[in-house]
Structures are given as C-alpha cells and as structure tokens.
Write a protein that holds these residues in place. Structure first.
Motif, PDB file in Angstrom:
ATOM      1  N   ILE A 154       0.810  -8.138 -18.705  1.00 21.81           N
ATOM      2  CA  ILE A 154      -0.562  -7.864 -19.131  1.00 21.81           C
ATOM      3  C   ILE A 154      -1.122  -6.828 -18.165  1.00 21.81           C
ATOM      4  N   THR A 155      -1.719  -5.777 -18.729  1.00 23.87           N
ATOM      5  CA  THR A 155      -2.130  -4.632 -17.923  1.00 23.87           C
ATOM      6  C   THR A 155      -3.600  -4.296 -18.164  1.00 23.87           C
ATOM      7  N   ILE A 156      -4.306  -4.004 -17.095  1.00 27.45           N
ATOM      8  CA  ILE A 156      -5.657  -3.443 -17.164  1.00 27.45           C
ATOM      9  C   ILE A 156      -5.556  -2.006 -16.677  1.00 27.45           C
ATOM     10  N   HIS A 157      -6.010  -1.059 -17.487  1.00 20.58           N
ATOM     11  CA  HIS A 157      -5.742   0.351 -17.194  1.00 20.58           C
ATOM     12  C   HIS A 157      -6.946   1.202 -17.573  1.00 20.58           C
ATOM     13  N   LYS A 158      -7.205   2.224 -16.764  1.00 20.27           N
ATOM     14  CA  LYS A 158      -8.279   3.156 -17.095  1.00 20.27           C
ATOM     15  C   LYS A 158      -7.904   3.977 -18.321  1.00 20.27           C
ATOM     16  N   ARG A 159      -8.883   4.528 -18.972  1.00 18.95           N
ATOM     17  CA  ARG A 159      -8.652   5.330 -20.174  1.00 18.95           C
ATOM     18  C   ARG A 159      -8.358   6.781 -19.826  1.00 18.95           C
ATOM     19  N   ASP A 160      -7.321   7.330 -20.413  1.00 22.25           N
ATOM     20  CA  ASP A 160      -7.019   8.763 -20.409  1.00 22.25           C
ATOM     21  C   ASP A 160      -7.289   9.404 -19.048  1.00 22.25           C
ATOM     22  N   ASN A 161      -8.194  10.394 -19.020  1.00 20.11           N
ATOM     23  CA  ASN A 161      -8.487  11.106 -17.772  1.00 20.11           C
ATOM     24  C   ASN A 161      -9.771  10.598 -17.119  1.00 20.11           C
ATOM     25  N   ALA A 162     -10.131   9.357 -17.391  1.00 20.08           N
ATOM     26  CA  ALA A 162     -11.341   8.777 -16.815  1.00 20.08           C
ATOM     27  C   ALA A 162     -11.168   8.569 -15.315  1.00 20.08           C
ATOM     28  N   ALA A 163     -12.298   8.341 -14.639  1.00 22.34           N
ATOM     29  CA  ALA A 163     -12.266   8.055 -13.208  1.00 22.34           C
ATOM     30  C   ALA A 163     -11.582   6.717 -12.966  1.00 22.34           C
ATOM     31  N   MET A 164     -11.146   6.506 -11.724  1.00 16.49           N
ATOM     32  CA  MET A 164     -10.451   5.257 -11.410  1.00 16.49           C
ATOM     33  C   MET A 164     -11.383   4.067 -11.629  1.00 16.49           C
ATOM     34  N   ILE A 165     -10.764   2.914 -11.818  1.00 16.05           N
ATOM     35  CA  ILE A 165     -11.521   1.682 -12.020  1.00 16.05           C
ATOM     36  C   ILE A 165     -11.331   0.778 -10.811  1.00 16.05           C
ATOM     37  N   THR A 166     -12.218  -0.197 -10.683  1.00 12.38           N
ATOM     38  CA  THR A 166     -12.096  -1.212  -9.629  1.00 12.38           C
ATOM     39  C   THR A 166     -11.871  -2.557 -10.291  1.00 12.38           C
ATOM     40  N   VAL A 167     -10.777  -3.206  -9.919  1.00  8.69           N
ATOM     41  CA  VAL A 167     -10.441  -4.511 -10.481  1.00  8.69           C
ATOM     42  C   VAL A 167     -10.574  -5.548  -9.368  1.00  8.69           C
ATOM     43  N   HIS A 168     -11.530  -6.455  -9.506  1.00  5.94           N
ATOM     44  CA  HIS A 168     -11.720  -7.544  -8.546  1.00  5.94           C
ATOM     45  C   HIS A 168     -10.847  -8.715  -8.987  1.00  5.94           C
ATOM     46  N   ALA A 169      -9.923  -9.121  -8.132  1.00  2.00           N
ATOM     47  CA  ALA A 169      -8.949 -10.150  -8.483  1.00  2.00           C
ATOM     48  C   ALA A 169      -9.234 -11.441  -7.727  1.00  2.00           C
ATOM     49  N   ASN A 225       7.338 -17.410 -10.584  1.00  2.00           N
ATOM     50  CA  ASN A 225       6.238 -16.618 -10.044  1.00  2.00           C
ATOM     51  C   ASN A 225       5.842 -15.480 -10.970  1.00  2.00           C
ATOM     52  N   PHE A 226       4.735 -14.830 -10.614  1.00  2.00           N
ATOM     53  CA  PHE A 226       4.252 -13.611 -11.257  1.00  2.00           C
ATOM     54  C   PHE A 226       4.223 -12.499 -10.219  1.00  2.00           C
ATOM     55  N   VAL A 227       4.195 -11.263 -10.692  1.00  2.00           N
ATOM     56  CA  VAL A 227       4.034 -10.110  -9.817  1.00  2.00           C
ATOM     57  C   VAL A 227       2.714  -9.425 -10.161  1.00  2.00           C
ATOM     58  N   ILE A 228       1.902  -9.140  -9.143  1.00  2.00           N
ATOM     59  CA  ILE A 228       0.679  -8.357  -9.314  1.00  2.00           C
ATOM     60  C   ILE A 228       0.952  -6.979  -8.722  1.00  2.00           C
ATOM     61  N   THR A 229       0.996  -5.964  -9.582  1.00  2.00           N
ATOM     62  CA  THR A 229       1.368  -4.615  -9.159  1.00  2.00           C
ATOM     63  C   THR A 229       0.214  -3.659  -9.418  1.00  2.00           C
ATOM     64  N   PRO A 230      -0.345  -3.028  -8.373  1.00  2.00           N
ATOM     65  CA  PRO A 230      -1.404  -2.030  -8.593  1.00  2.00           C
ATOM     66  C   PRO A 230      -0.815  -0.743  -9.163  1.00  2.00           C
ATOM     67  N   ILE A 231      -1.593  -0.054  -9.995  1.00  2.00           N
ATOM     68  CA  ILE A 231      -1.175   1.218 -10.585  1.00  2.00           C
ATOM     69  C   ILE A 231      -1.897   2.342  -9.845  1.00  2.00           C
ATOM     70  N   SER A 232      -1.145   3.171  -9.151  1.00  2.00           N
ATOM     71  CA  SER A 232      -1.702   4.297  -8.384  1.00  2.00           C
ATOM     72  C   SER A 232      -2.919   3.873  -7.563  1.00  2.00           C
ATOM     73  N   PRO A 233      -2.752   2.934  -6.629  1.00  2.00           N
ATOM     74  CA  PRO A 233      -3.907   2.454  -5.859  1.00  2.00           C
ATOM     75  C   PRO A 233      -4.471   3.536  -4.951  1.00  2.00           C
ATOM     76  N   HIS A 234      -5.809   3.552  -4.814  1.00  2.00           N
ATOM     77  CA  HIS A 234      -6.478   4.529  -3.946  1.00  2.00           C
ATOM     78  C   HIS A 234      -6.208   4.216  -2.479  1.00  2.00           C
ATOM     79  N   ASN A 235      -6.119   2.924  -2.143  1.00  3.45           N
ATOM     80  CA  ASN A 235      -5.782   2.509  -0.780  1.00  3.45           C
ATOM     81  C   ASN A 235      -4.272   2.319  -0.691  1.00  3.45           C
ATOM     82  N   LEU A 236      -3.611   3.143   0.102  1.00  8.25           N
ATOM     83  CA  LEU A 236      -2.148   3.144   0.114  1.00  8.25           C
ATOM     84  C   LEU A 236      -1.555   1.919   0.795  1.00  8.25           C
ATOM     85  N   ASN A 237      -2.361   1.129   1.501  1.00  7.29           N
ATOM     86  CA  ASN A 237      -1.832  -0.089   2.104  1.00  7.29           C
ATOM     87  C   ASN A 237      -1.815  -1.263   1.133  1.00  7.29           C
TER      88      ASN A 237
END
Length: 293
Positions: free
Chosen positions: A149-164, A205-217
C-alpha cells in the motif's frame, strides 16, 4: 478437480500458450471456470471450446473451485486477491509477463506444471495480506493488498509530509515523494526499487519504505506485522494518491489511513521443483557475472 482460469485480454502472440493451457485442462478432465474478461478474449478465437462455466466475482467461485490458475504476470495474480478474498482458494500463475516473482511457471513448462497440479505435487505457500481502512472509505471491499500500500504525491507536485504512528504512538514524519508499506511478498516489488530490504515470506513483519525522502538519514524500517499503522498526510496541493496494489485513488488531504494485517491470507501454490530461494536466484540473476558474456 475444479480449476478457475483468470486472465486479461492479451496480444495474439500468447494465444498458442493459452490454447495449450485449455487443452491440458481438458485432457485431465477438469471442470473449468473462466473469468468473463478472459472469456471475452478467447470466445471468438479458433480452437477454444465454450464448455466451461463463467465467473466474475467472489460469490461465483467460493466453495465451487479448488484452484485459481492465472495467465499473465505478477499483476494478474494481484488482481485475483479481490476475487478470492477469504475463500482460501490457492493460486498458481503461468508467467506471460517479464519478471514473474509470483507467477513463477514459465510458459514453456505448461504441460508439466498442469500435470503436477492435477496430481497434487505441490505445497502451499501462505502469504500475509495488508488491509487499509480510512474515513471516508476509499477502496470499500477492494481494500486488501498482497504486495503493498503506497501513499504518493501526484505527478510533479511538491513533496508531501506523511506523519506515521505505530500502535497510535508517533513514529516519524516522512518528507518526500511518499511512503510504501510492504508485505514480505511485496518486498521484491516497489519497495525494493526504493532501497527496501528483501524479506522472506513467513517472517512476520512489514516494511516501511520512504520514497525519495528529503532527510537522507531516513531509512526503511521493519516492524512486526501485529502492529497497527496510522498515517496522516500534509500537502500543499489539494490531493495525493493512495494505491492498494494495482488499485489507485486520488485522496484529499483530510483523510487518515489505518493499515494492518488482514484477517486472512493468500495461498500460493509452489510446485515441488520450486523454492523461494531458487526464485530469488533466478529472477535477480544472483551469481551471474556480466563480464562472462
């Protein structure tokens, strides 16, 4: 044996292989159920009998079918999840696509594979499923995913913030293009291409994988599959995308999503000459050195 055959319209090049599948099933005197979408493709083709039962939904096959046979690629197997649901019907896929992690039977091995299937020379490989809930409801009765299951920004929109949140405790805020929640089955799909680990089935288990995260850590993490995940999304745009396997919806920013393990699983058929390790080696070409070619 009663076998349901599921597939979508193909190009003409695979017709000989589809015909071979039906010829083998008839030779073994199976009772054949054919999905309406596949039937619309083969009904006007020469060499196909109409001596089969049509099905289109969960209600058509529950308690009536022993095996679901898919023709296509991994996406075709994903498409069976909403039809099989909690019926427990096991699935085997003949690969007409490219990679084929789930649809593992090569189209050149159709005769041998169906012979092994009829003679029950296989084991069942149980795979957990993800379930997504939201208010308002998004996917309704198609809210189950085998891969991710993926949450993703639209097309060329600005990045989104996902609070987990993990079991209602704050986990992290992910700034970037989005986030993937993957099962072990889906760990070799989109999550892998975004830097996620390969996770063996039955790992729990599950894997939570960020897509192109702004914070590289920020890195992919693995959590127990008995946890509940909750996501709240912030975006400067009016909406974003949520995908449940191959199903995608456009969502407005007011939605909250809860993801957890579904109350049932999917049974994949693994023929006795196959194993998960051999599939990994073959599909990922482990041990091959391009310098030798």
């Amino acid at each position: 044996m009663k076998i349901a055959v599921y597939g979508k319209p193909f190009n003409q090049s695979v017709l000989p292989f589809i015909r071979q599948v039906f010829d083998c099933l008839i030779l073994h005197q199976t009772e054949i159920f054919v999905h309406t979408e596949l039937n619309s493709f083969i009904c006007n083709q020469p060499g196909f009998s109409d001596n089969h039962v049509l099905f289109n939904s969960y209600e058509d096959i529950k308690g009536r079918v022993d095996v679901m046979l898919t023709l296509g690629g991994d996406g075709t197997i994903l498409g069976t999840v909403d039809i099989i649901r909690d019926s427990g019907i096991p699935v085997i896929g003949i690969n007409f696509g490219r990679l084929g992690f789930l649809a593992s039977v090569n189209k050149n091995d159709i005769t041998a594979a169906i012979h092994a299937l009829i003679n029950k020379q296989f084991t069942l490989d149980s795979r957990i499923l993800l379930q997504i809930e939201s208010a308002p409801v998004v996917f309704r009765n198609q809210n189950i995913a085998l891969n991710d299951i993926t949450i993703h920004k639209r097309d060329n929109a600005a990045m989104i913030t996902v609070h987990a949140f993990l079991n209602d405790e704050f986990l992290n805020s992910y700034w970037g293009d989005g986030i993937i929640v993957s099962t072990p089955t889906g760990s070799t799909a989109y999550s892998l291409s975004c830097g996620g680990p390969i996770v063996f089935p039955q790992s729990g288990n599950f894997v939570i994988t960020p897509i192109s995260p702004h914070n590289l850590n920020v890195r992919p993490i693995i959590v127990s599959d008995d946890r509940k995940l909750t996501f709240k999304v912030e975006t400067r745009n009016t909406n974003y995308l949520v995908s449940c396997d191959s199903k995608t919806e456009t969502i407005d920013s007011s939605s909250v999503f809860t993801i957890q393990k579904a109350g049932y699983h999917l049974n994949l058929i693994r023929l006795n000459n196959e194993s998960y390790l051999s599939t990994l080696r073959n599909k990922l070409m482990w041990g091959l050195d391009a310098r030798n070619y």
